[in-house]
Design an enzyme around this catalytic site. Structure first.
Site, short mmCIF file in Angstrom:
data_model
loop_
_atom_site.label_atom_id
_atom_site.label_comp_id
_atom_site.label_asym_id
_atom_site.label_seq_id
_atom_site.Cartn_x
_atom_site.Cartn_y
_atom_site.Cartn_z
N CYS A 184 -41.41 -27.57 -8.57
CA CYS A 184 -40.52 -27.63 -7.40
C CYS A 184 -41.43 -27.94 -6.21
O CYS A 184 -42.24 -27.11 -5.79
CB CYS A 184 -39.79 -26.31 -7.22
SG CYS A 184 -38.73 -26.31 -5.78
N GLY A 229 -38.34 -28.57 3.09
CA GLY A 229 -38.09 -29.83 3.80
C GLY A 229 -36.93 -30.64 3.28
O GLY A 229 -36.41 -30.40 2.21
N SER A 239 -33.29 -33.36 -3.97
CA SER A 239 -32.14 -32.63 -3.43
C SER A 239 -32.08 -32.80 -1.92
O SER A 239 -33.05 -32.52 -1.22
CB SER A 239 -32.27 -31.15 -3.78
OG SER A 239 -31.26 -30.41 -3.13
N SER A 260 -26.81 -30.75 -1.65
CA SER A 260 -26.48 -29.36 -1.33
C SER A 260 -25.18 -29.31 -0.57
O SER A 260 -25.16 -29.33 0.67
CB SER A 260 -27.61 -28.74 -0.50
OG SER A 260 -28.81 -28.80 -1.23
N LEU A 261 -24.10 -29.26 -1.31
CA LEU A 261 -22.79 -29.28 -0.67
C LEU A 261 -22.52 -27.92 0.00
O LEU A 261 -22.04 -27.86 1.12
CB LEU A 261 -21.71 -29.57 -1.73
CG LEU A 261 -20.30 -29.69 -1.18
CD1 LEU A 261 -20.16 -30.91 -0.29
CD2 LEU A 261 -19.28 -29.73 -2.30
N THR A 262 -22.82 -26.86 -0.70
CA THR A 262 -22.60 -25.47 -0.24
C THR A 262 -21.12 -25.13 -0.15
O THR A 262 -20.66 -24.18 -0.73
CB THR A 262 -23.32 -25.17 1.10
OG1 THR A 262 -24.65 -25.68 1.02
CG2 THR A 262 -23.34 -23.70 1.42
N ASN A 315 -30.17 -16.16 -2.49
CA ASN A 315 -31.40 -15.36 -2.60
C ASN A 315 -31.71 -14.77 -1.23
O ASN A 315 -31.76 -15.50 -0.24
CB ASN A 315 -32.57 -16.24 -3.06
CG ASN A 315 -32.38 -16.75 -4.48
OD1 ASN A 315 -32.13 -15.97 -5.40
ND2 ASN A 315 -32.44 -18.06 -4.66
N CYS A 328 -35.02 -20.43 -4.69
CA CYS A 328 -34.39 -21.41 -3.77
C CYS A 328 -34.18 -20.78 -2.40
O CYS A 328 -33.62 -19.69 -2.30
CB CYS A 328 -33.01 -21.81 -4.27
SG CYS A 328 -33.04 -22.69 -5.80
N1 SAH Z 1 -33.98 -29.18 1.37
C1 SAH Z 1 -33.31 -29.56 0.20
C2 SAH Z 1 -33.88 -28.93 -1.04
C3 SAH Z 1 -34.44 -27.56 -0.96
S1 SAH Z 1 -33.41 -26.19 -1.01
C4 SAH Z 1 -31.85 -29.22 0.27
O1 SAH Z 1 -31.46 -28.45 1.12
O2 SAH Z 1 -31.11 -29.77 -0.55
C5 SAH Z 1 -32.79 -26.16 -2.68
C6 SAH Z 1 -31.39 -25.56 -2.77
O3 SAH Z 1 -31.41 -24.18 -2.40
C7 SAH Z 1 -30.40 -26.22 -1.82
O4 SAH Z 1 -29.23 -26.54 -2.52
C8 SAH Z 1 -30.12 -25.16 -0.78
O5 SAH Z 1 -28.82 -25.25 -0.24
C9 SAH Z 1 -30.30 -23.89 -1.55
N2 SAH Z 1 -30.66 -22.73 -0.75
C10 SAH Z 1 -31.22 -22.67 0.47
N3 SAH Z 1 -31.41 -21.39 0.83
C11 SAH Z 1 -30.96 -20.62 -0.19
C12 SAH Z 1 -30.93 -19.22 -0.44
N4 SAH Z 1 -31.41 -18.33 0.43
N5 SAH Z 1 -30.42 -18.79 -1.62
C13 SAH Z 1 -29.98 -19.68 -2.55
N6 SAH Z 1 -30.00 -21.00 -2.37
C14 SAH Z 1 -30.49 -21.48 -1.21
FE1 SF4 Z 2 -34.08 -27.52 4.93
FE2 SF4 Z 2 -33.00 -27.50 2.48
FE3 SF4 Z 2 -33.54 -25.20 3.76
FE4 SF4 Z 2 -31.55 -26.76 4.60
S1 SF4 Z 2 -31.69 -25.70 2.63
S2 SF4 Z 2 -33.09 -25.77 5.92
S3 SF4 Z 2 -32.39 -28.79 4.22
S4 SF4 Z 2 -35.04 -26.72 3.09
#
Ligand code: SAH
Ligand code: SF4
Length: 343
Positions: free
Chosen positions: A107, A160, A192, A215-217, A291, A334
């Site tokens: 990763c 990033g 991603s 990352s739709l969320t 997380n 993540c």
């Molecule tokens: N920056 C990129 C990839 C890194 S984050 C992005 O945002 O897509 C990888 C994944 O973890 C993303 O889908 C993000 O939404 C999710 N993520 C970020 N913070 C998180 C957390 N605290 N717990 C679980 N997933 C999280």
């Molecule tokens: Fe950056 Fe991905 Fe974290 Fe959003 S989830 S702040 S894009 S690292």
């Protein structure tokens, strides 16, 4: 070419670029050195098919690695997190994940910090410092292989927003998939994004093809804008069109990721909105129970909450997986990257 402080960072260069460095000699030396870098050597002395004089010349103006490991953390679940200190003293983190079938995934980070400010993410709290170079990206992979042996997959899911550093990532992918180098398959590489529409089109049109995760969320526009400011300039209908373009152009399915935040985006209405967004798209849904990140006002979802959400999506015919929790004890899961400070 990657030349910082007058030194060439070899891990970020292709054979022909290495061959063009002054005093390297005949052009086949470029390929020899390229192969050595991909094989994981860390010193010029190890490049034993090069004349001694050339090895000395190289050590005066090139670096085999521009970064070094400044911290290694191991989670009992097998996850390993490395903190790398870069040539300018900044630090990034990179994580090795091992799944139940013993497949190993790197990763990898693409920026120091992140500018996207997603409300639920540790890296987002840091702000943005700078983009990583191609060498700094490739070196993360090489260091993880040094620690864990040959790796199977790469995911650009570290620190990033990859679409804001796409050129450096594309070159790292060309280097890591090079048949004379590490020779990884593009099918084993995933990027991603938080949902940068223009970047998705650019990725769809680039070679080699790599996999896309978004990352739709949530597919609730107001909530998404609150949680992910990127939504403002990249609205959901445009995002959907871009995903559709990617899957049609590449023939590859896209992954929609959703970090599950208790009581926020886990209700039946949220599920219905997600189903509606996914309708007509060739996608797989990957759910990530939130997380914990110190100081952020969110809660982990309960297993019951996750189960009800998954059931609703599956009933609608969607392909859903729940991401296994890995690396949480070392802040390597993540959204947790960026907590360790430089020693
Ligand atoms: N920056 C990129 C990839 C890194 S984050 C992005 O945002 O897509 C990888 C994944 O973890 C993303 O889908 C993000 O939404 C999710 N993520 C970020 N913070 C998180 C957390 N605290 N717990 C679980 N997933 C999280
Ligand atoms: Fe950056 Fe991905 Fe974290 Fe959003 S989830 S702040 S894009 S690292």
């Amino acid at each position: 070419m990657e030349q910082i402080k007058d030194l060439y960072h070899l891990a970020g260069l292709l054979p022909e670029e290495i061959a063009a460095i002054p005093h390297i000699g005949p052009s086949f030396r470029g390929m020899q050195i390229f192969k050595w870098i991909a094989s994981g050597v860390t010193t010029f002395e190890q490049m034993n098919n090069l004349p001694k004089s050339l090895r000395e010349e190289l050590s005066n103006n090139c670096l085999v690695r521009s970064s070094h490991i400044s911290q290694t953390l191991k989670d009992p679940d097998g996850t390993i997190k490395l903190q790398l200190t870069l040539h300018d003293g900044m630090a990034v983190e990179t994580v090795l994940l091992t799944d139940q079938s013993d497949r190993k995934t790197a990763c990898v980070s693409c920026q120091v910090g992140c500018a996207m400010k997603c409300a639920f993410c540790q890296t987002g709290q840091l702000g943005f410092a700078r983009n990583l170079s191609t060498a700094e990206i490739v070196e993360q992979f090489l260091y993880l292989e040094e620690v864990a042996g040959p790796l199977d997959n790469i995911v650009f899911m570290g620190m990033g927003e990859p679409m804001h550093n796409l050129e450096a990532i594309k070159k790292a992918v060309i280097i890591l998939t090079h048949p004379k180098g590490r020779n990884l398959s593009g099918r084993r590489i995933t990027l991603s994004t938080s949902g940068i529409v223009s970047g998705i089109y650019a990725l769809a049109d680039s070679e080699p093809v790599i996999r896309l995760a978004v990352s739709l969320t949530t597919a609730n526009p107001q909530l998404r804008q609150e949680l992910m400011p990127v939504t403002l300039g990249n609205p959901l209908p445009e995002l959907k069109k871009a995903i559709s373009y990617y899957t049609e152009k590449t023939g590859k399915r896209c992954t929609l990721e959703a970090a599950l935040l208790a009581g926020k985006n886990t209700g039946q209405d949220s599920a219905a909105q997600l189903i509606n967004f996914a309708h007509g798209l060739n996608v797989h849904i990957n759910l990530i129970p939130w997380n914990p990140v110190e100081g952020l006002p969110f809660q982990e979802p309960t297993p019951k909450e996750c189960k009800a959400f998954i059931e609703k999506l599956e009933k609608a015919g969607l392909n859903v997986t729940l991401r296994t929790r890995r690396g949480r004890k070392i802040g390597g899961a993540c959204g947790q990257l960026g907590k360790t400070k430089a020693p």
